[in-house]
Design a protein around this motif. Structure first.
Motif, PDB file in Angstrom:
ATOM      1  N   GLN A 252       1.629 -17.974   9.028  1.00  0.00           N
ATOM      2  CA  GLN A 252       0.604 -17.251   8.729  1.00  0.00           C
ATOM      3  C   GLN A 252       1.124 -15.333   8.599  1.00  0.00           C
ATOM      4  O   GLN A 252       1.391 -14.795   7.173  1.00  0.00           O
ATOM      5  N   ALA A 253       2.682 -15.611   9.354  1.00  0.00           N
ATOM      6  CA  ALA A 253       2.919 -13.992   8.569  1.00  0.00           C
ATOM      7  C   ALA A 253       3.830 -14.598   7.777  1.00  0.00           C
ATOM      8  O   ALA A 253       4.210 -13.341   7.095  1.00  0.00           O
ATOM      9  N   THR A 254       4.483 -15.490   7.455  1.00  0.00           N
ATOM     10  CA  THR A 254       5.265 -15.839   6.192  1.00  0.00           C
ATOM     11  C   THR A 254       4.650 -15.280   5.265  1.00  0.00           C
ATOM     12  O   THR A 254       5.253 -14.909   4.196  1.00  0.00           O
ATOM     13  N   LEU A 255       3.558 -15.973   5.182  1.00  0.00           N
ATOM     14  CA  LEU A 255       2.518 -15.460   3.950  1.00  0.00           C
ATOM     15  C   LEU A 255       1.674 -14.241   3.940  1.00  0.00           C
ATOM     16  O   LEU A 255       2.148 -13.624   2.609  1.00  0.00           O
ATOM     17  N   LEU A 256       1.747 -13.453   5.161  1.00  0.00           N
ATOM     18  CA  LEU A 256       1.403 -12.319   4.673  1.00  0.00           C
ATOM     19  C   LEU A 256       2.700 -11.326   3.910  1.00  0.00           C
ATOM     20  O   LEU A 256       2.211  -9.885   3.768  1.00  0.00           O
ATOM     21  N   ALA A 257       3.476 -11.932   4.696  1.00  0.00           N
ATOM     22  CA  ALA A 257       5.112 -10.926   4.568  1.00  0.00           C
ATOM     23  C   ALA A 257       5.107 -11.307   2.682  1.00  0.00           C
ATOM     24  O   ALA A 257       5.704 -10.184   2.242  1.00  0.00           O
ATOM     25  N   SER A 258       5.173 -12.191   2.287  1.00  0.00           N
ATOM     26  CA  SER A 258       4.814 -12.819   0.652  1.00  0.00           C
ATOM     27  C   SER A 258       4.638 -11.939  -0.382  1.00  0.00           C
ATOM     28  O   SER A 258       3.834 -12.056  -1.143  1.00  0.00           O
ATOM     29  N   ALA A 259       2.732 -11.012   0.643  1.00  0.00           N
ATOM     30  CA  ALA A 259       2.178 -10.876  -0.329  1.00  0.00           C
ATOM     31  C   ALA A 259       1.999  -9.480  -1.439  1.00  0.00           C
ATOM     32  O   ALA A 259       1.939  -9.532  -2.345  1.00  0.00           O
ATOM     33  N   ARG A 260       2.481  -8.709  -0.638  1.00  0.00           N
ATOM     34  CA  ARG A 260       2.742  -7.782  -1.584  1.00  0.00           C
ATOM     35  C   ARG A 260       3.635  -7.446  -2.161  1.00  0.00           C
ATOM     36  O   ARG A 260       3.576  -6.762  -3.464  1.00  0.00           O
ATOM     37  N   GLN A 261       4.808  -8.767  -1.794  1.00  0.00           N
ATOM     38  CA  GLN A 261       5.878  -8.195  -3.249  1.00  0.00           C
ATOM     39  C   GLN A 261       5.989  -8.959  -4.723  1.00  0.00           C
ATOM     40  O   GLN A 261       6.767  -9.769  -5.068  1.00  0.00           O
ATOM     41  N   GLY A 262       5.073  -9.788  -3.641  1.00  0.00           N
ATOM     42  CA  GLY A 262       5.383 -11.439  -3.923  1.00  0.00           C
ATOM     43  C   GLY A 262       3.354 -11.834  -5.038  1.00  0.00           C
ATOM     44  O   GLY A 262       3.412 -11.800  -5.625  1.00  0.00           O
ATOM     45  N   ILE A 263       2.727 -12.446  -4.031  1.00  0.00           N
ATOM     46  CA  ILE A 263       1.868 -12.815  -4.664  1.00  0.00           C
ATOM     47  C   ILE A 263       1.289 -11.920  -5.569  1.00  0.00           C
ATOM     48  O   ILE A 263       0.311 -12.510  -6.348  1.00  0.00           O
ATOM     49  N   PHE A 264       1.010 -10.398  -5.164  1.00  0.00           N
ATOM     50  CA  PHE A 264       0.222  -9.372  -5.586  1.00  0.00           C
ATOM     51  C   PHE A 264       1.425  -9.057  -6.494  1.00  0.00           C
ATOM     52  O   PHE A 264       1.039  -9.109  -7.819  1.00  0.00           O
ATOM     53  N   PHE A 265       2.345  -8.507  -6.367  1.00  0.00           N
ATOM     54  CA  PHE A 265       3.372  -7.701  -6.867  1.00  0.00           C
ATOM     55  C   PHE A 265       3.959  -8.570  -8.649  1.00  0.00           C
ATOM     56  O   PHE A 265       3.380  -7.362  -9.156  1.00  0.00           O
ATOM     57  N   ILE A 266       4.168  -9.688  -8.104  1.00  0.00           N
ATOM     58  CA  ILE A 266       4.420 -10.021  -9.686  1.00  0.00           C
ATOM     59  C   ILE A 266       3.849 -10.467 -10.660  1.00  0.00           C
ATOM     60  O   ILE A 266       4.424 -10.355 -11.279  1.00  0.00           O
ATOM     61  N   PRO A 267       2.875 -10.996 -10.260  1.00  0.00           N
ATOM     62  CA  PRO A 267       2.047 -11.731 -11.434  1.00  0.00           C
ATOM     63  C   PRO A 267       1.087 -10.048 -11.955  1.00  0.00           C
ATOM     64  O   PRO A 267       1.076  -9.917 -13.406  1.00  0.00           O
ATOM     65  N   LEU A 268       1.032  -8.839 -11.358  1.00  0.00           N
ATOM     66  CA  LEU A 268       0.686  -6.984 -11.388  1.00  0.00           C
ATOM     67  C   LEU A 268       1.710  -6.889 -12.402  1.00  0.00           C
ATOM     68  O   LEU A 268       1.362  -6.359 -13.683  1.00  0.00           O
ATOM     69  N   ILE A 269       3.091  -6.893 -11.807  1.00  0.00           N
ATOM     70  CA  ILE A 269       3.864  -6.593 -13.267  1.00  0.00           C
ATOM     71  C   ILE A 269       4.465  -7.318 -13.912  1.00  0.00           C
ATOM     72  O   ILE A 269       5.050  -6.385 -15.622  1.00  0.00           O
ATOM     73  N   LEU A 270       3.924  -8.094 -14.687  1.00  0.00           N
ATOM     74  CA  LEU A 270       3.939  -9.525 -15.203  1.00  0.00           C
ATOM     75  C   LEU A 270       3.267  -9.338 -16.641  1.00  0.00           C
ATOM     76  O   LEU A 270       3.344  -9.199 -17.731  1.00  0.00           O
ATOM     77  N   LEU A 271       2.136  -8.759 -15.634  1.00  0.00           N
ATOM     78  CA  LEU A 271       0.175  -8.653 -16.440  1.00  0.00           C
ATOM     79  C   LEU A 271       0.371  -7.317 -17.249  1.00  0.00           C
ATOM     80  O   LEU A 271       0.291  -6.828 -18.483  1.00  0.00           O
ATOM     81  N   LEU A 272       0.225  -6.374 -15.802  1.00  0.00           N
ATOM     82  CA  LEU A 272      -0.133  -5.010 -16.321  1.00  0.00           C
ATOM     83  C   LEU A 272       0.534  -3.802 -18.232  1.00  0.00           C
ATOM     84  O   LEU A 272       0.142  -3.587 -18.335  1.00  0.00           O
ATOM     85  N   PRO A 273       1.907  -4.058 -17.865  1.00  0.00           N
ATOM     86  CA  PRO A 273       2.837  -3.134 -19.009  1.00  0.00           C
ATOM     87  C   PRO A 273       2.083  -4.156 -19.899  1.00  0.00           C
ATOM     88  O   PRO A 273       1.717  -3.579 -20.568  1.00  0.00           O
ATOM     89  N   HIS A 274       1.464  -5.391 -20.407  1.00  0.00           N
ATOM     90  CA  HIS A 274       1.623  -5.859 -21.787  1.00  0.00           C
ATOM     91  C   HIS A 274       0.194  -5.680 -22.075  1.00  0.00           C
ATOM     92  O   HIS A 274      -0.238  -5.519 -23.360  1.00  0.00           O
ATOM     93  N   PHE A 275      -0.865  -5.434 -21.087  1.00  0.00           N
ATOM     94  CA  PHE A 275      -2.281  -4.122 -21.351  1.00  0.00           C
ATOM     95  C   PHE A 275      -2.134  -2.739 -21.283  1.00  0.00           C
ATOM     96  O   PHE A 275      -3.024  -1.954 -21.869  1.00  0.00           O
ATOM     97  N   TYR A 276      -1.695  -2.149 -20.707  1.00  0.00           N
ATOM     98  CA  TYR A 276      -1.224  -0.474 -20.077  1.00  0.00           C
ATOM     99  C   TYR A 276      -0.115  -0.183 -20.327  1.00  0.00           C
ATOM    100  O   TYR A 276      -0.016   1.764 -20.163  1.00  0.00           O
ATOM    101  N   GLY A 277       1.079  -0.622 -20.574  1.00  0.00           N
ATOM    102  CA  GLY A 277       2.356  -0.101 -20.928  1.00  0.00           C
ATOM    103  C   GLY A 277       2.782   0.584 -19.813  1.00  0.00           C
ATOM    104  O   GLY A 277       2.837  -0.192 -18.693  1.00  0.00           O
TER     105      GLY A 277
END
Length: 444
Positions: A385-410
């Motif tokens: 549980q600790a590893t999953l939560l530790a991975s959430a901010r910078q990994g599970i959520f941030f990585i897809p967002l930083i890869l996708l959002l700039p394509h739509f919103y620059g």
């Protein structure tokens, strides 16, 4: 040892956490000020130099990840063993974590130096930034084992309930670094290389001070004969340190991706986002320190089966930290432009950094609940549980967002990725910590 056990398991929880947190907060603030000071001094050189330090920060995050992995991996077990009054096992964990961490960091530093230029490009260096990045990063990599050893020992001392010793060690090197940076950068004409050399020399001083303090006042001696390469010991370090490795490792990857995404919009964008990262770390340092003051209390009391005190500590840190972060965030939002301009008075850099800073600070108070939840799960040994939560901010959520959002919103997508990741990790924290909190409350 008996006095320390009595203190950790009977003293009023809020007062105990604050007593342990204050030295950690001081050392965190000094470290954050040192990071900001480096950015400030380097900002006097050029925008490219500022951006280069931001790119190199990804590599430094990886070095920190090794130190936190071995420091917290062994430290979590140390606090539980001391709480259970098993000093021999605590000493084995301390020595094993410290010496293996040094060996691993030496191997990685040598390997990285062989591939320095490709590594800098991987971390996001553009053609104009690359020479500055290699100039700064080469000395940092040479001194990586010193940084790793200092971080490991600092974490171990904190988990022993000796946070003030860790503060003295870290603060001594950081304060010296702040004072000497102008000498190495400007007076001696070292530029970026001078800044890096100064950093490594001061890290070495921190390590020497920490070793002396641990030898005289620490609960666990770092003797080679205490080192154990057994499956049980290594598995315990892995279990306790994996959340930290996931968090710091993903922070490195996140910085790398952020640099690449911002680099599409010029060196000023990289510099602006780099400054924002340093400022938000400064804002968060106090509250990380509060949580780190809670961790040894959590470990000791969980090992001593005083679950009521673990619950008290969780509530106190979450409520006090969230309120404090909300106040600090509001003040920082108002002065965002001024804060960024302090480090690089460039219109383009300020425009990028100030907006990103405001977006991040709007949701920053949510991070306190996530942080304390993660620290609780990690300290009591709930590694999945600790590893999953530790991975959430910078990994599970941030990585897809930083890869996708700039394509739509620059560039706006780059600036929004971190605050949206904060919201996602806050939502995920609830189902992960809820069963543990229910167990603790049943023991009241």
């Amino acid at each position: 040892m008996t006095d320390q056990f009595h203190r950790m398991t009977t003293a009023p929880v809020p007062h105990l956490i604050l007593a342990l947190a204050v030295p950690t907060i001081v050392s965190m603030l000094i470290t954050a000020i040192y990071n900001l000071a480096t950015t400030f001094y380097v900002g006097r050189l050029s925008t490219e130099a500022t951006a280069a330090v931001g790119v190199a920060f990804a590599a430094m995050t990886l070095i920190q990840a090794i130190g936190f992995f071995f420091g917290q991996g062994s430290g979590n077990a140390i606090s539980r063993y001391l709480g259970a009054r098993n000093k021999a096992k605590a000493q084995t964990m301390a020595a094993t974590g410290f010496y293996i961490g040094i060996v691993i960091s030496v191997l990685l530093a040598v390997l990285s130096l062989f591939f320095l230029a490709p590594l800098c490009r991987l971390f996001g260096a553009t053609n104009t930034i690359l020479p500055h990045t290699t100039e700064y990063l080469a000395p940092i990599l040479l001194g990586a084992p010193l940084m790793t050893a200092a971080l490991t020992l600092n974490n171990q001392l904190r988990f022993q309930g000796n946070a003030i010793l860790g503060m003295i060690g870290i603060a001594s090197g950081s304060l010296l670094n702040i004072a000497l940076q102008p000498l190495f950068i400007f007076t001696l004409g070292g530029g970026l290389a001078g800044a890096a050399i100064c950093t490594i020399l001061c890290q070495g001083i921190s390590l020497i001070v920490l070793l002396l303090l641990n030898a005289k006042h620490g609960s666990c001696a770092l003797t080679l004969k205490s080192v154990s390469i057994s499956h049980t010991v290594l598995a315990e370090i892995l279990r306790g340190g994996l959340p930290s490795l996931a968090r710091q490792g993903l922070a490195c990857l996140a910085t790398l991706l952020l640099n690449h995404a911002a680099g599409q919009y010029g060196d000023a964008a990289i510099a602006g986002m780099s400054i924002t990262t340093r400022i938000t770390f400064m804002a968060y340092a106090v509250f990380i320190g509060l949580g780190q003051g809670y961790q040894p209390v959590c470990g000791y009391c969980y090992g001593a089966r005083r679950y009521d005190r673990v619950w008290q500590g969780f509530r106190f840190c979450t409520i006090a930290g969230t309120i404090g972060m909300a106040v600090l965030s509001l003040v920082s939002i108002i002065w965002a432009d001024t804060f960024v301009r302090l480090f690089r008075d460039d219109v383009a850099v300020v425009a990028v950094g100030a907006l990103a800073l405001r977006f991040q600070l709007m949701v920053y108070p949510l991070n306190m609940f996530v942080t304390i939840s993660n620290m609780t799960l990690q300290t009591i040994g709930r590694a999945p549980q600790a590893t999953l939560l530790a991975s959430a901010r910078q990994g599970i959520f941030f990585i897809p967002l930083i890869l996708l959002l700039p394509h739509f919103y620059g560039l706006l997508g780059v600036q929004l990725a971190t605050p949206l990741a904060d919201i996602g990790s806050f939502i995920l924290a609830f189902p992960l910590i809820k069963p543990t909190l229910q167990e603790l409350r049943q023991c009241l």
